[in-house]
Design an enzyme around this catalytic site. Structure first.
Site, mmCIF file in Angstrom:
data_model
loop_
_atom_site.group_PDB
_atom_site.id
_atom_site.type_symbol
_atom_site.label_atom_id
_atom_site.label_comp_id
_atom_site.label_asym_id
_atom_site.label_seq_id
_atom_site.Cartn_x
_atom_site.Cartn_y
_atom_site.Cartn_z
ATOM 1 N N ASP A 26 6.357 69.817 38.578
ATOM 2 C CA ASP A 26 5.001 70.071 39.069
ATOM 3 C C ASP A 26 4.860 69.581 40.509
ATOM 4 O O ASP A 26 5.514 68.613 40.909
ATOM 5 C CB ASP A 26 4.000 69.335 38.154
ATOM 6 N N HIS A 43 7.521 76.695 45.879
ATOM 7 C CA HIS A 43 8.376 77.201 44.799
ATOM 8 C C HIS A 43 9.779 77.484 45.326
ATOM 9 O O HIS A 43 10.777 77.207 44.653
ATOM 10 C CB HIS A 43 7.787 78.480 44.207
ATOM 11 N N LEU A 137 27.364 71.528 30.738
ATOM 12 C CA LEU A 137 25.909 71.370 30.653
ATOM 13 C C LEU A 137 25.257 72.633 30.091
ATOM 14 O O LEU A 137 25.596 73.741 30.503
ATOM 15 C CB LEU A 137 25.357 71.110 32.067
ATOM 16 N N ILE A 198 1.614 66.506 28.729
ATOM 17 C CA ILE A 198 2.790 67.256 28.265
ATOM 18 C C ILE A 198 2.565 68.760 28.431
ATOM 19 O O ILE A 198 3.511 69.544 28.476
ATOM 20 C CB ILE A 198 3.126 66.865 26.804
HETATM 21 C C1 FPP Z 1 4.510 73.905 39.302
HETATM 22 O O1 FPP Z 1 4.015 73.573 40.565
HETATM 23 C C2 FPP Z 1 5.648 74.798 39.421
HETATM 24 C C3 FPP Z 1 5.750 76.052 38.878
HETATM 25 C C4 FPP Z 1 4.706 76.678 38.037
HETATM 26 C C5 FPP Z 1 6.927 76.882 39.105
HETATM 27 C C6 FPP Z 1 8.218 76.124 39.028
HETATM 28 C C7 FPP Z 1 9.313 76.972 39.490
HETATM 29 C C8 FPP Z 1 10.301 76.541 40.293
HETATM 30 C C9 FPP Z 1 10.460 75.163 40.786
HETATM 31 C C10 FPP Z 1 11.369 77.475 40.622
HETATM 32 C C11 FPP Z 1 12.493 77.184 39.674
HETATM 33 C C12 FPP Z 1 13.087 78.390 39.173
HETATM 34 C C13 FPP Z 1 14.027 78.460 38.188
HETATM 35 C C14 FPP Z 1 14.728 79.746 37.917
HETATM 36 C C15 FPP Z 1 14.394 77.294 37.354
HETATM 37 P P1 FPP Z 1 2.527 73.989 40.905
HETATM 38 O O2 FPP Z 1 2.545 75.316 41.558
HETATM 39 O O3 FPP Z 1 1.676 73.871 39.689
HETATM 40 O O4 FPP Z 1 2.133 72.881 41.953
HETATM 41 P P2 FPP Z 1 0.680 72.251 42.177
HETATM 42 O O5 FPP Z 1 0.341 71.498 40.920
HETATM 43 O O6 FPP Z 1 0.885 71.353 43.337
HETATM 44 O O7 FPP Z 1 -0.257 73.388 42.459
#
Ligand code: FPP
Length: 254
Positions: A26, A43, A137, A198
């Protein structure tokens, strides 16, 4: 760690190193906004952090890493962000799967694929097939996944398979139908980005996990931050219902 069934049935003995780590990644959006960048830049950077974490888990000989990439609720995000994420998954898989395979990593996607576009489904299938026999893994990516969805789909499958057992089902009957039936339960759960929830991730399997929350935003979750999480895990006393005194006695599953 020696158990593969529910922790309430076969009580594991704590290890210095977690064998299964589950992560909610997150904070990508906030990381980007702090830099006056569009949310999606977070992202994009997050993918790099995923690869670093995978490498660290291989180096530490950790058996299972499970990442929450997209929840069932994430469809509510703006359409352009959802479509950017879907595209990022496709491109990320295309670009990285050969390297995962070279490193003996097995890739598995857990979640409901029915809402993904055909290109993503195909790319997932190609990646899973290529890495299916790898023995290093196991990297599980949870996408369009929710813990409640998982329990419900497992209950429905179990009921269809053995209707005669209705009213007498136990944990061992359910276990083979859960999305992560192939893995031991997580020992360590990590959530970055400051929230202490969670959020419908692996509700069944996290029953005995050690929970670790950090304010570090996912794009900043580097090796030092990971080592802090491991150190915190190593300082926990994992009792699985036993008393502290019992932990120093010989193990019995009774
Ligand atoms: C949460 O941050 C993150 C996500 C919903 C997307 C996570 C995806 C990646 C890190 C890319 C990884 C890809 C693969 C294939 C494993 P948020 O957008 O909720 O952040 P915020 O809480 O600051 O708004």
């Amino acid at each position: 760690m020696t158990f593969f069934s529910s922790a309430t049935k076969s009580i594991p003995i704590g290890n210095d190193m977690p064998q299964h780590i589950a992560v909610i990644m997150d904070g990508n959006g906030r990381w980007a906004r702090k830099r006056f960048l569009p949310r999606v830049a977070g992202h994009k950077r997050g993918i790099g952090v995923v690869l670093e974490l995978v490498k660290a888990c291989v180096d530490h000989n950790i058996g299972y890493l499970t990442l929450f990439a997209f929840s069932s609720e994430n469809w509510r995000r703006p359409a352009d962000e959802v479509s950017f994420l879907m595209n990022l998954f496709i491109q990320g898989l295309k670009r990285e799967v050969a390297k995962l395979h070279e490193n003996n990593i097995k890739l598995v996607l857990i979640g409901d694929r029915s809402r993904f576009n055909a290109e993503l489904v195909t790319q997932i299938e190609i990646s899973e097939r290529l890495t299916a026999n790898n023995t290093g893994l196991t990297l599980s990516i949870a996408a369009n996944y929710g813990g409640r969805w998982d329990i419900l789909q497992a209950v429905n499958k179990m009921h269809i398979a053995s209707p005669e057992l209705a009213g007498r089902f136990d944990e061992d009957h359910l276990a083979p139908y859960l999305a992560m039936h192939y893995a031991p339960e997580p020992d360590l759960f990590i959530r970055t980005g400051g929230e202490k929830r969670i959020s419908n991730f692996m509700l069944w399997q996290l029953a005995y996990a050690e929970l670790y929350f950090t304010d570090t935003l996912w794009p900043d979750f580097d090796e030092t931050a990971f080592n802090l999480a491991l150190a915190s895990y190593q300082n926990r006393e994992r009792r699985f219902g036993r008393t502290s005194e019992q932990l120093s006695e010989p193990v019995s599953d009774a």
